[in-house]
Design a protein around this motif. Structure first.
Motif, short mmCIF file in Angstrom:
data_model
loop_
_atom_site.label_atom_id
_atom_site.label_comp_id
_atom_site.label_asym_id
_atom_site.label_seq_id
_atom_site.Cartn_x
_atom_site.Cartn_y
_atom_site.Cartn_z
N SER A 1 66.12 -36.84 150.25
CA SER A 1 65.70 -36.66 151.64
C SER A 1 64.18 -36.73 151.74
O SER A 1 63.47 -36.66 150.73
CB SER A 1 66.22 -35.34 152.20
OG SER A 1 65.70 -34.26 151.46
N HIS B 1 70.47 -35.03 146.98
CA HIS B 1 71.81 -34.83 147.51
C HIS B 1 72.77 -35.77 146.80
O HIS B 1 72.43 -36.92 146.51
CB HIS B 1 71.84 -35.13 149.01
CG HIS B 1 70.88 -34.30 149.79
ND1 HIS B 1 71.22 -33.08 150.32
CD2 HIS B 1 69.58 -34.51 150.09
CE1 HIS B 1 70.16 -32.58 150.95
NE2 HIS B 1 69.15 -33.43 150.82
N ASN B 2 73.98 -35.29 146.54
CA ASN B 2 75.02 -36.13 145.96
C ASN B 2 75.88 -36.73 147.05
O ASN B 2 75.89 -36.26 148.19
CB ASN B 2 75.89 -35.33 145.00
CG ASN B 2 75.24 -35.15 143.65
OD1 ASN B 2 74.38 -35.93 143.26
ND2 ASN B 2 75.65 -34.13 142.94
N ARG C 1 71.74 -40.81 143.41
CA ARG C 1 71.63 -39.66 144.30
C ARG C 1 70.88 -40.11 145.55
O ARG C 1 70.25 -41.16 145.56
CB ARG C 1 70.88 -38.50 143.64
CG ARG C 1 71.63 -37.93 142.44
CD ARG C 1 71.02 -36.68 141.94
NE ARG C 1 71.59 -35.56 142.69
CZ ARG C 1 71.18 -34.32 142.55
NH1 ARG C 1 70.21 -34.01 141.71
NH2 ARG C 1 71.73 -33.36 143.25
N ALA D 1 75.79 -34.53 157.03
CA ALA D 1 74.94 -34.14 155.90
C ALA D 1 73.62 -33.57 156.38
O ALA D 1 72.92 -32.88 155.63
CB ALA D 1 74.71 -35.33 154.98
#
Length: 98
Positions: free
Chosen positions: A70, A76-77, A67, A23
Motif C-alpha cells: 500500500s 498485504h497478501n 504481495r 481491502a
C-alpha cells in the motif's frame, strides 16, 4: 482474486491480480518475483467499484511469490492466492502458480 489467461501455446499466462474494495486500499503496487520485488514497477489501477488490479504476463509452468504494497508501505497478501509460503521477515508471501 486471481484471473489466469493462458496463451494458445501455453508458454505464457496473463494473470490479473485484484484486491477487492473491502481491502481498504486506495493506491498501491504489485510486487513479486516477476518484477524483482521492485516496489515501483507495477502500480495497481483502480476499477470503478474501488478494487485495485494489475495484469502481468508470466512464463507458464512456474510459481511466483508476490504481495501487495500500500502507499503507506504496509504489505498485504492476496485473499485468493493459490498458496502461501513463509518469508524471511516472519510473515507469509502469496503464491500464484501458472
Amino acid at each position: 482474486m486471481l484471473t489466469k489467461q493462458y496463451a494458445k501455446n501455453n508458454k505464457t499466462c496473463k494473470v490479473t491480480f485484484e484486491l477487492p474494495a473491502e481491502a481498504g486500499l486506495t493506491k498501491g503496487t504489485l510486487v513479486g518475483d516477476f518484477n524483482q520485488w521492485d516496489v515501483t514497477a507495477t502500480p495497481l489501477k483502480r476499477r470503478k467499484n474501488g478494487a485495485l488490479y494489475a495484469t502481468v504476463s508470466m512464463a507458464a509452468g512456474n510459481s511466483y511469490r508476490f504481495r501487495y504494497r500500500s502507499e503507506d508501505g504496509a504489505w498485504h497478501n492476496d485473499w485468493d492466492a493459490d498458496s502461501y509460503v513463509a518469508n524471511e521477515f516472519g510473515t507469509e508471501d502469496s503464491v500464484v502458480t501458472v
